[in-house]
Write a protein that holds these residues in place. Structure first.
Motif, mmCIF file in Angstrom:
data_model
loop_
_atom_site.group_PDB
_atom_site.id
_atom_site.type_symbol
_atom_site.label_atom_id
_atom_site.label_comp_id
_atom_site.label_asym_id
_atom_site.label_seq_id
_atom_site.Cartn_x
_atom_site.Cartn_y
_atom_site.Cartn_z
ATOM 1 N N SER A 1 7.610 5.766 0.986
ATOM 2 C CA SER A 1 7.707 6.140 -0.434
ATOM 3 C C SER A 1 6.763 7.271 -0.800
ATOM 4 C CB SER A 1 7.434 4.925 -1.328
ATOM 5 O OG SER A 1 6.052 4.603 -1.365
ATOM 6 N N ILE A 2 5.711 7.470 0.020
ATOM 7 C CA ILE A 2 4.794 8.588 -0.253
ATOM 8 C C ILE A 2 4.916 9.693 0.799
ATOM 9 C CG2 ILE A 2 3.176 7.185 -1.589
ATOM 10 C CD1 ILE A 2 1.337 7.120 0.890
ATOM 11 N N GLY A 3 6.000 9.639 1.579
ATOM 12 C CA GLY A 3 6.304 10.742 2.487
ATOM 13 C C GLY A 3 5.807 10.603 3.902
ATOM 14 N N ILE A 4 5.375 9.409 4.292
ATOM 15 C CA ILE A 4 4.916 9.184 5.658
ATOM 16 C C ILE A 4 6.093 8.718 6.517
ATOM 17 C CG2 ILE A 4 3.414 7.777 7.138
ATOM 18 C CD1 ILE A 4 1.485 7.530 4.768
ATOM 19 N N ARG B 1 -4.579 12.153 17.971
ATOM 20 C CA ARG B 1 -5.495 11.218 17.311
ATOM 21 C C ARG B 1 -4.715 9.962 16.930
ATOM 22 N NH1 ARG B 1 -10.538 10.853 15.339
ATOM 23 N NH2 ARG B 1 -10.890 9.730 13.375
ATOM 24 N N VAL B 2 -5.220 8.824 17.387
ATOM 25 C CA VAL B 2 -4.562 7.542 17.127
ATOM 26 C C VAL B 2 -5.547 6.631 16.400
ATOM 27 C CG1 VAL B 2 -3.338 5.587 18.113
ATOM 28 C CG2 VAL B 2 -3.223 7.828 19.247
ATOM 29 N N VAL B 3 -5.130 6.129 15.250
ATOM 30 C CA VAL B 3 -6.002 5.283 14.449
ATOM 31 C C VAL B 3 -5.289 3.970 14.114
ATOM 32 C CG1 VAL B 3 -7.151 7.316 13.497
ATOM 33 C CG2 VAL B 3 -5.309 6.218 12.196
ATOM 34 N N CYS B 4 -6.083 3.001 13.736
ATOM 35 C CA CYS B 4 -5.564 1.694 13.351
ATOM 36 C C CYS B 4 -5.728 1.505 11.847
ATOM 37 C CB CYS B 4 -6.330 0.599 14.096
ATOM 38 S SG CYS B 4 -5.909 -1.075 13.585
ATOM 39 N N GLY B 5 -4.716 0.925 11.212
ATOM 40 C CA GLY B 5 -4.801 0.543 9.801
ATOM 41 C C GLY B 5 -4.314 -0.887 9.687
ATOM 42 N N LEU C 1 -11.787 -1.296 3.228
ATOM 43 C CA LEU C 1 -11.245 -0.301 2.302
ATOM 44 C C LEU C 1 -11.145 -0.858 0.884
ATOM 45 C CD1 LEU C 1 -8.283 1.163 4.418
ATOM 46 C CD2 LEU C 1 -10.585 2.122 4.146
ATOM 47 N N GLY C 2 -11.051 -2.193 0.762
ATOM 48 C CA GLY C 2 -10.905 -2.831 -0.538
ATOM 49 C C GLY C 2 -9.483 -2.875 -1.049
ATOM 50 N N ILE C 3 -8.536 -2.596 -0.163
ATOM 51 C CA ILE C 3 -7.111 -2.588 -0.546
ATOM 52 C C ILE C 3 -6.282 -2.846 0.708
ATOM 53 C CG2 ILE C 3 -6.812 -0.088 -0.220
ATOM 54 C CD1 ILE C 3 -5.293 -2.113 -3.116
ATOM 55 N N SER C 4 -5.175 -3.554 0.552
ATOM 56 C CA SER C 4 -4.348 -3.879 1.709
ATOM 57 C C SER C 4 -2.920 -3.382 1.522
ATOM 58 C CB SER C 4 -4.371 -5.392 1.975
ATOM 59 O OG SER C 4 -4.052 -6.116 0.807
ATOM 60 N N LYS C 5 -2.220 -3.265 2.637
ATOM 61 C CA LYS C 5 -0.800 -2.924 2.607
ATOM 62 C C LYS C 5 -0.043 -4.055 1.921
ATOM 63 C CE LYS C 5 -1.215 -2.728 7.087
ATOM 64 N NZ LYS C 5 -0.951 -2.661 8.551
ATOM 65 N N PRO C 6 1.006 -3.781 1.194
ATOM 66 C CA PRO C 6 1.754 -2.517 1.111
ATOM 67 C C PRO C 6 1.326 -1.561 -0.004
ATOM 68 C CG PRO C 6 3.011 -4.235 0.054
ATOM 69 C CD PRO C 6 1.770 -4.892 0.572
ATOM 70 N N ALA C 7 0.178 -1.739 -0.594
ATOM 71 C CA ALA C 7 -0.262 -0.809 -1.637
ATOM 72 C C ALA C 7 -0.336 0.612 -1.073
ATOM 73 C CB ALA C 7 -1.627 -1.223 -2.178
ATOM 74 N N THR C 8 0.243 1.560 -1.776
ATOM 75 C CA THR C 8 0.226 2.937 -1.273
ATOM 76 C C THR C 8 -1.193 3.492 -1.219
ATOM 77 O OG1 THR C 8 0.700 3.769 -3.505
ATOM 78 C CG2 THR C 8 2.580 3.443 -2.023
ATOM 79 N N GLN C 9 -2.108 2.922 -2.006
ATOM 80 C CA GLN C 9 -3.506 3.358 -1.963
ATOM 81 C C GLN C 9 -4.133 3.104 -0.596
ATOM 82 O OE1 GLN C 9 -5.952 1.677 -5.070
ATOM 83 N NE2 GLN C 9 -7.849 2.397 -4.114
ATOM 84 N N PHE C 10 -3.653 2.096 0.093
ATOM 85 C CA PHE C 10 -4.128 1.835 1.459
ATOM 86 C C PHE C 10 -3.897 3.058 2.330
ATOM 87 C CE2 PHE C 10 -3.329 0.540 5.840
ATOM 88 C CZ PHE C 10 -4.365 -0.330 6.115
ATOM 89 N N PHE C 11 -2.701 3.602 2.253
ATOM 90 C CA PHE C 11 -2.355 4.772 3.067
ATOM 91 C C PHE C 11 -3.076 6.029 2.590
ATOM 92 C CE2 PHE C 11 1.289 1.862 3.149
ATOM 93 C CZ PHE C 11 1.356 1.604 4.506
ATOM 94 N N SER C 12 -3.096 6.237 1.286
ATOM 95 C CA SER C 12 -3.724 7.458 0.758
ATOM 96 C C SER C 12 -5.223 7.474 1.056
ATOM 97 C CB SER C 12 -3.467 7.598 -0.742
ATOM 98 O OG SER C 12 -3.968 6.496 -1.462
ATOM 99 N N THR C 13 -5.847 6.296 1.075
ATOM 100 C CA THR C 13 -7.273 6.228 1.418
ATOM 101 C C THR C 13 -7.505 6.639 2.863
ATOM 102 O OG1 THR C 13 -7.643 4.461 -0.198
ATOM 103 C CG2 THR C 13 -9.290 4.714 1.537
ATOM 104 N N ILE C 14 -6.676 6.151 3.770
ATOM 105 C CA ILE C 14 -6.811 6.513 5.180
ATOM 106 C C ILE C 14 -6.516 7.997 5.387
ATOM 107 C CG2 ILE C 14 -5.830 6.170 7.494
ATOM 108 C CD1 ILE C 14 -5.499 3.209 6.765
ATOM 109 N N LEU C 15 -5.478 8.505 4.733
ATOM 110 C CA LEU C 15 -5.158 9.929 4.869
ATOM 111 C C LEU C 15 -6.303 10.803 4.385
ATOM 112 C CD1 LEU C 15 -2.334 8.840 5.540
ATOM 113 C CD2 LEU C 15 -1.382 10.655 4.121
#
Length: 199
Positions: free
Chosen positions: A175-178, A103-107, A136-150
């Protein structure tokens, strides 16, 4: 330490300067409206994250530009001057991953005019799913960007590999283990995925 290239469940790719090239518009806008490039660049940087977070729209930004620089703006220059092209080696990696059932996704940090153009022109079709910061209402580098996608993908951090061209985004993901790869040139990424693309 990265795992085997096929060991991940989800592969999260940034879009601009990774999957597509030729994404900058500020130079063309500066030339078209005869606005000093550095002045426009500095001004735009104040609005880039609100645009990418979706807290303002591009129409508001262009009303500001009209007032700030005394120019008459037609339409949405962020879309008019956006002329992306494929980064073929990275697209090949994505195609090979999907061909093997991955599975390949874009962020992507982006805003509505660019995202709509990418959709219309088929640039998002290479992915199983695509996530835009302004939606999403949030952009990188906020870790919430990644956690929302996960959360949307229903995977843990150790099941994801992230590829991006900004070091601060890579640092945030790690920083969050990705697991993450900083993309700057084709060859390191091609070397990592060589088992997929060398036939």
């Amino acid at each position: 330490m990265l795992k085997d290239p096929l060991a991940y469940t989800v592969y999260l790719f940034d879009m601009g300067n990774v999957v597509i090239r030729d994404i900058t518009t500020i130079e063309a806008i500066s030339a078209h409206y005869d606005i000093d490039l550095e002045a426009l660049r500095v001004d735009y940087e104040h609005y880039a994250f609100p645009l990418m977070d979706g807290t303002i729209d591009s129409a508001l930004y262009w009303r500001h530009v009209k007032h700030q620089f005394g120019v008459q703006v037609e339409g949405d220059p962020l879309a008019t001057f956006f002329k992306p092209t494929w980064n073929t080696p990275v697209v090949r990696i994505i195609s090979e991953l999907r061909a093997r059932g991955k599975r390949v996704v874009c962020g992507s940090n982006t805003y509505a005019p660019h995202w709509q153009l990418l959709k219309r022109q088929g640039y998002l079709d290479v992915f199983d799913a695509a996530y835009a910061s302004h939606e999403l209402g949030i952009s990188k580098p906020a870790t919430q960007f990644f956690s929302t996608i996960l959360a949307k993908e229903r995977v843990d951090t150790d099941s994801v590999l992230f590829i991006d061209d900004y070091e601060e985004n890579i640092v945030a993901a790690r920083s969050i283990g990705i697991d993450a790869i900083l993309y700057q040139f084709d060859q390191p990424l091609l070397s990592y995925f060589s088992s997929l693309i060398e036939k």
